[in-house]
Design a protein around this motif. Structure first.
Motif, PDB file in Angstrom:
ATOM      1  N   ASP A 107       0.872  -1.171   0.000  1.00  0.00           N
ATOM      2  CA  ASP A 107       0.000   0.000   0.000  1.00  0.00           C
ATOM      3  C   ASP A 107       0.918   1.233   0.000  1.00  0.00           C
ATOM      4  OD1 ASP A 107      -1.471   2.169   0.944  1.00  0.00           O
ATOM      5  OD2 ASP A 107      -2.700   0.932   2.266  1.00  0.00           O
ATOM      6  N   MET A 108       0.721   2.113  -0.976  1.00  0.00           N
ATOM      7  CA  MET A 108       1.617   3.269  -1.126  1.00  0.00           C
ATOM      8  C   MET A 108       1.614   4.157   0.127  1.00  0.00           C
ATOM      9  SD  MET A 108       1.732   5.653  -4.414  1.00  0.00           S
ATOM     10  CE  MET A 108       2.657   7.152  -4.487  1.00  0.00           C
ATOM     11  N   ASN A 109       0.438   4.275   0.718  1.00  0.00           N
ATOM     12  CA  ASN A 109       0.294   5.068   1.933  1.00  0.00           C
ATOM     13  C   ASN A 109       1.142   4.533   3.082  1.00  0.00           C
ATOM     14  OD1 ASN A 109      -1.021   7.319   2.519  1.00  0.00           O
ATOM     15  ND2 ASN A 109      -2.989   6.370   2.981  1.00  0.00           N
ATOM     16  N   GLU A 129       7.243  25.564  -0.575  1.00  0.00           N
ATOM     17  CA  GLU A 129       7.471  25.266  -1.994  1.00  0.00           C
ATOM     18  C   GLU A 129       8.582  26.093  -2.588  1.00  0.00           C
ATOM     19  OE1 GLU A 129       3.918  26.017  -4.186  1.00  0.00           O
ATOM     20  OE2 GLU A 129       3.645  27.974  -3.301  1.00  0.00           O
ATOM     21  N   LEU A 130       9.212  25.477  -3.563  1.00  0.00           N
ATOM     22  CA  LEU A 130      10.203  26.212  -4.334  1.00  0.00           C
ATOM     23  C   LEU A 130       9.450  27.201  -5.207  1.00  0.00           C
ATOM     24  CD1 LEU A 130      13.281  26.250  -5.407  1.00  0.00           C
ATOM     25  CD2 LEU A 130      12.290  25.097  -7.377  1.00  0.00           C
ATOM     26  N   VAL A 131       9.914  28.463  -5.198  1.00  0.00           N
ATOM     27  CA  VAL A 131       9.260  29.470  -6.022  1.00  0.00           C
ATOM     28  C   VAL A 131      10.143  29.777  -7.218  1.00  0.00           C
ATOM     29  CG1 VAL A 131       8.340  31.826  -6.022  1.00  0.00           C
ATOM     30  CG2 VAL A 131       8.189  30.429  -3.961  1.00  0.00           C
ATOM     31  N   ALA A 159      13.398  16.458  -7.199  1.00  0.00           N
ATOM     32  CA  ALA A 159      12.568  15.242  -7.111  1.00  0.00           C
ATOM     33  C   ALA A 159      11.122  15.723  -7.094  1.00  0.00           C
ATOM     34  CB  ALA A 159      12.910  14.455  -5.855  1.00  0.00           C
ATOM     35  N   ASP A 160      10.847  16.758  -7.918  1.00  0.00           N
ATOM     36  CA  ASP A 160       9.561  17.449  -7.849  1.00  0.00           C
ATOM     37  C   ASP A 160       8.570  16.993  -8.926  1.00  0.00           C
ATOM     38  OD1 ASP A 160      11.231  18.651  -9.702  1.00  0.00           O
ATOM     39  OD2 ASP A 160      10.616  20.701  -9.284  1.00  0.00           O
ATOM     40  N   GLY A 161       8.724  15.755  -9.378  1.00  0.00           N
ATOM     41  CA  GLY A 161       7.692  15.127 -10.204  1.00  0.00           C
ATOM     42  C   GLY A 161       7.662  15.571 -11.661  1.00  0.00           C
ATOM     43  N   LEU A 184      -7.317   3.799 -14.016  1.00  0.00           N
ATOM     44  CA  LEU A 184      -8.287   3.773 -12.926  1.00  0.00           C
ATOM     45  C   LEU A 184      -7.732   2.792 -11.889  1.00  0.00           C
ATOM     46  CD1 LEU A 184     -12.109   3.527 -13.138  1.00  0.00           C
ATOM     47  CD2 LEU A 184     -10.840   2.104 -11.559  1.00  0.00           C
ATOM     48  N   VAL A 185      -7.612   3.287 -10.669  1.00  0.00           N
ATOM     49  CA  VAL A 185      -6.968   2.500  -9.622  1.00  0.00           C
ATOM     50  C   VAL A 185      -7.959   2.258  -8.489  1.00  0.00           C
ATOM     51  CG1 VAL A 185      -5.099   2.587  -7.942  1.00  0.00           C
ATOM     52  CG2 VAL A 185      -4.724   3.472 -10.226  1.00  0.00           C
ATOM     53  N   ALA A 186      -8.009   1.019  -7.995  1.00  0.00           N
ATOM     54  CA  ALA A 186      -8.903   0.704  -6.865  1.00  0.00           C
ATOM     55  C   ALA A 186      -8.458  -0.598  -6.223  1.00  0.00           C
ATOM     56  CB  ALA A 186     -10.346   0.561  -7.358  1.00  0.00           C
ATOM     57  N   ALA A 293       4.146  -1.557 -16.550  1.00  0.00           N
ATOM     58  CA  ALA A 293       5.133  -2.536 -16.073  1.00  0.00           C
ATOM     59  C   ALA A 293       5.462  -2.341 -14.591  1.00  0.00           C
ATOM     60  CB  ALA A 293       6.404  -2.434 -16.917  1.00  0.00           C
ATOM     61  N   GLY A 294       4.814  -1.366 -13.947  1.00  0.00           N
ATOM     62  CA  GLY A 294       5.049  -1.137 -12.513  1.00  0.00           C
ATOM     63  C   GLY A 294       6.508  -0.840 -12.209  1.00  0.00           C
ATOM     64  N   GLN A 295       7.128   0.059 -12.981  1.00  0.00           N
ATOM     65  CA  GLN A 295       8.574   0.270 -12.822  1.00  0.00           C
ATOM     66  C   GLN A 295       8.970   1.692 -12.432  1.00  0.00           C
ATOM     67  OE1 GLN A 295      10.961  -1.879 -12.657  1.00  0.00           O
ATOM     68  NE2 GLN A 295       9.668  -3.641 -13.080  1.00  0.00           N
TER      69      GLN A 295
HETATM   70  C1  LIG Z   1      -1.584   4.265 -11.420  1.00  0.00           C
HETATM   71  C2  LIG Z   1      -0.119   4.165 -11.114  1.00  0.00           C
HETATM   72  C3  LIG Z   1       0.412   2.975 -10.641  1.00  0.00           C
HETATM   73  C4  LIG Z   1       1.781   2.857 -10.394  1.00  0.00           C
HETATM   74  N1  LIG Z   1       2.280   1.666  -9.976  1.00  0.00           N
HETATM   75  C5  LIG Z   1       3.613   1.543  -9.782  1.00  0.00           C
HETATM   76  C6  LIG Z   1       4.170   0.292  -9.356  1.00  0.00           C
HETATM   77  O1  LIG Z   1       3.467  -0.690  -9.156  1.00  0.00           O
HETATM   78  N2  LIG Z   1       5.519   0.207  -9.186  1.00  0.00           N
HETATM   79  C7  LIG Z   1       6.335   1.283  -9.408  1.00  0.00           C
HETATM   80  O2  LIG Z   1       7.561   1.152  -9.265  1.00  0.00           O
HETATM   81  N3  LIG Z   1       5.833   2.479  -9.777  1.00  0.00           N
HETATM   82  C8  LIG Z   1       4.509   2.632  -9.963  1.00  0.00           C
HETATM   83  N4  LIG Z   1       3.981   3.845 -10.321  1.00  0.00           N
HETATM   84  C9  LIG Z   1       4.890   5.013 -10.435  1.00  0.00           C
HETATM   85  C10 LIG Z   1       5.169   5.658  -9.072  1.00  0.00           C
HETATM   86  O3  LIG Z   1       3.967   5.946  -8.403  1.00  0.00           O
HETATM   87  C11 LIG Z   1       5.976   6.933  -9.274  1.00  0.00           C
HETATM   88  O4  LIG Z   1       7.055   6.667 -10.132  1.00  0.00           O
HETATM   89  C12 LIG Z   1       6.533   7.473  -7.968  1.00  0.00           C
HETATM   90  O5  LIG Z   1       5.531   7.614  -7.005  1.00  0.00           O
HETATM   91  C13 LIG Z   1       7.213   8.813  -8.257  1.00  0.00           C
HETATM   92  O6  LIG Z   1       7.680   9.389  -7.080  1.00  0.00           O
HETATM   93  P1  LIG Z   1       8.445  10.791  -7.111  1.00  0.00           P
HETATM   94  O7  LIG Z   1       8.761  11.075  -5.672  1.00  0.00           O
HETATM   95  O8  LIG Z   1       9.556  10.770  -8.091  1.00  0.00           O
HETATM   96  O9  LIG Z   1       7.424  11.855  -7.709  1.00  0.00           O
HETATM   97  P2  LIG Z   1       6.054  12.429  -7.121  1.00  0.00           P
HETATM   98  O10 LIG Z   1       5.310  11.379  -6.395  1.00  0.00           O
HETATM   99  O11 LIG Z   1       5.370  13.115  -8.245  1.00  0.00           O
HETATM  100  O12 LIG Z   1       6.520  13.505  -6.033  1.00  0.00           O
HETATM  101  C14 LIG Z   1       6.893  14.817  -6.350  1.00  0.00           C
HETATM  102  C15 LIG Z   1       6.702  15.670  -5.107  1.00  0.00           C
HETATM  103  O13 LIG Z   1       7.219  16.987  -5.344  1.00  0.00           O
HETATM  104  C16 LIG Z   1       6.365  17.928  -4.731  1.00  0.00           C
HETATM  105  N5  LIG Z   1       6.556  19.210  -5.444  1.00  0.00           N
HETATM  106  C17 LIG Z   1       6.270  19.499  -6.744  1.00  0.00           C
HETATM  107  N6  LIG Z   1       6.605  20.775  -7.015  1.00  0.00           N
HETATM  108  C18 LIG Z   1       7.117  21.301  -5.871  1.00  0.00           C
HETATM  109  C19 LIG Z   1       7.634  22.584  -5.532  1.00  0.00           C
HETATM  110  N7  LIG Z   1       7.705  23.602  -6.407  1.00  0.00           N
HETATM  111  N8  LIG Z   1       8.090  22.780  -4.269  1.00  0.00           N
HETATM  112  C20 LIG Z   1       8.032  21.774  -3.360  1.00  0.00           C
HETATM  113  N9  LIG Z   1       7.555  20.541  -3.628  1.00  0.00           N
HETATM  114  C21 LIG Z   1       7.098  20.302  -4.875  1.00  0.00           C
HETATM  115  C22 LIG Z   1       4.972  17.344  -4.902  1.00  0.00           C
HETATM  116  O14 LIG Z   1       4.079  17.840  -3.921  1.00  0.00           O
HETATM  117  C23 LIG Z   1       5.222  15.843  -4.724  1.00  0.00           C
HETATM  118  O15 LIG Z   1       5.036  15.410  -3.395  1.00  0.00           O
HETATM  119  C24 LIG Z   1       2.623   3.984 -10.581  1.00  0.00           C
HETATM  120  C25 LIG Z   1       2.091   5.198 -11.026  1.00  0.00           C
HETATM  121  C26 LIG Z   1       0.723   5.290 -11.296  1.00  0.00           C
HETATM  122  C27 LIG Z   1       0.169   6.602 -11.786  1.00  0.00           C
END
Ligand SMILES: Cc1cc2nc3c(=O)[nH]c(=O)nc-3n(C[C@H](O)[C@H](O)[C@H](O)COP(=O)(O)OP(=O)(O)OC[C@H]3O[C@@H](n4cnc5c(N)ncnc54)[C@H](O)[C@@H]3O)c2cc1C
Length: 401
Positions: A107-109, A129-131, A159-161, A184-186, A293-295
């Motif tokens: 569970d991701m949580n 937040e980074l501005v 690491a900001d997504g 769709l995730v559930a 591929a869950g990667q």
């Molecule tokens: C449906 C689904 C299923 C998945 N299943 C899998 C799986 O089974 N196995 C697997 O390996 N991967 C899986 N993934 C991928 C995985 O969820 C992601 O690769 C991973 O969570 C990415 O983490 P991250 O920390 O890199 O990015 P994110 O989770 O996007 O985190 C980025 C963080 O940066 C913060 N942020 C953004 N901008 C700013 C800012 N300006 N200032 C401060 N903070 C900022 C955001 O609030 C966020 O918390 C799945 C993805 C999806 C969508």
């Protein structure tokens, strides 16, 4: 907040940013983490939506950080991966064992909570937040509790997504591809045990994955065109389960319950250049993948392990970051091409391709060699493998604390 120059400033406290902070702090670096959301959100229920499939390589990294023993009992081992295509012949099974599974579902949580509990709160700015970031002066402007602060840093980790602000601030590009699909995730309640089998079923609308969870539960990731995803969100529970059952069949018995449904838009975002002077991009900021591929997370964990190793061995230098980029190139490329290739292969309508796919699955199912190669990648051992991923501890002579 601080007037001196920091060792490392991480922007983004998702799973990847949090993991890197824990690791670099344990090596003695002075690390600040800035996260836009509050990291103290309470846990949700056991029918929460998001789960992650962890590769054995990711599990080794979590073990090396001392996080795994408390998590393990809440994970479910994947002993078999079953791949099939709806209404087509041919299927393939990859098999691990109870002692050496192909991965674990968590569970991701639960994982998030465990990592956040390990963060040292003194150097954590959240919600903040980074501005703005000036790559020349290495000065980051952070908004925290309504006040702007300037932080100068030797190394900035983005690491900001997928929509990285650091990327925009550095004027760097990302190649983006919309899949025009949503995931769709559930969590799905089962009437009988899943026997630790993960199912990947390709349908004309997109792939449908059901991953085994603890108890009589499975984690659904159902890829659909946006209008269908919206319709499935609005279905009543019974109607939803009936449709899902029709799409997936009865390999897992009867579906008896569905938790909250959430959709994620799907796109691939890849940065060709992930190091820019003293700035480095990791996790989803560097490469956001289709979840087929869950990667995605697993690839990010390997970024974290290699980045920590390069900084521990080479110090907070541009040379160490260059070495990081070189070392990560082939693993990232392999995963990006594999993931995207899988999506495209199974949605391509060219006549005759479906027959070839069926034959391909049969060839795979009968080839011990191909299965071994695929398992090797799925387990997370491709390209230059970081020490932590091999279970070797890191030490740093370059940390300032
Ligand atoms: C449906 C689904 C299923 C998945 N299943 C899998 C799986 O089974 N196995 C697997 O390996 N991967 C899986 N993934 C991928 C995985 O969820 C992601 O690769 C991973 O969570 C990415 O983490 P991250 O920390 O890199 O990015 P994110 O989770 O996007 O985190 C980025 C963080 O940066 C913060 N942020 C953004 N901008 C700013 C800012 N300006 N200032 C401060 N903070 C900022 C955001 O609030 C966020 O918390 C799945 C993805 C999806 C969508």
């Amino acid at each position: 907040v601080v007037n001196k120059e920091l060792d490392v400033l991480i922007i983004g406290g998702g799973l990847i940013g949090a993991l890197l902070k824990i690791l670099l702090s344990s090596l003695g670096f002075e690390v600040y983490l800035v996260e836009a959301k509050s990291l103290l959100t309470p846990r949700r229920t056991d029918f929460d939506a998001r789960s992650l499939a962890l590769s054995p390589a990711s599990v080794t990294v979590l073990q090396m950080l001392g996080c795994w023993s408390s998590l393990k009992e809440d994970t479910c081992a994947i002993e078999t991966i079953h791949v099939s295509e709806k209404e087509r012949f041919g299927r393939a099974c990859l098999r691990g064992t109870a002692e050496a599974p192909l991965g674990y579902v968590i569970d991701m949580n639960r994982l998030q909570t465990a990592l956040y509990q390990r963060l040292d709160t003194q150097r954590l700015l959240s919600p903040a937040e980074l501005v703005e970031y000036n790559a020349e002066t290495r000065m980051a402007t952070i908004r925290h509790q309504g006040v702007l602060h300037g932080l100068k840093t030797k190394c900035l980790v983005a690491a900001d997504g997928a929509n990285s602000l650091v990327r925009a601030a550095c004027g760097l590009a990302a190649e983006s591809k919309e899949y025009e699909q949503q995931a769709l995730v559930a969590t799905i309640g089962l009437s009988r045990t899943h026997q630790h089998v993960a199912y990947e079923r390709f349908t004309p609308h997109g792939p449908l994955a059901l991953l085994p969870m603890t108890g009589l539960r499975a984690s659904l990731v159902w890829t659909l065109p946006p209008e269908q995803a919206e319709a499935r969100i609005n279905d009543g529970d019974e109607a939803f389960l009936k449709l899902l059952q029709r799409e997936f069949g009865y390999r897992l018995g009867r579906f008896v319950r569905v938790g909250p449904r959430v959709v994620f838009p799907l796109r691939q975002v890849v940065m060709p250049q992930q190091v820019h002077g003293s700035v480095v991009f990791i996790g989803n900021a560097a490469h956001t993948l289709h979840p087929v591929a869950g990667q995605g997370f697993n690839l990010g964990v390997r970024d974290v392990a290699m980045l920590a190793q390069c900084l521990a061995e080479g110090g907070l230098t541009d040379v160490a970051l260059k070495r990081y980029a070189d070392n990560r190139h082939s693993d990232q490329r392999a995963m990006i091409h594999f993931t995207n290739g899988l999506v495209e292969l199974f949605r391509c309508p060219i006549p005759g391709l479906a027959t070839l796919r069926g034959m391909g699955l049969m060839v795979l199912d009968n080839s011990a060699f191909l299965k071994k190669v695929l398992s090797h990648y799925a387990r997370g051992y491709s390209g230059v493998v970081a020490d932590l991923v091999c279970g070797l501890p890191l030490r740093s002579e370059h940390a300032s604390r």
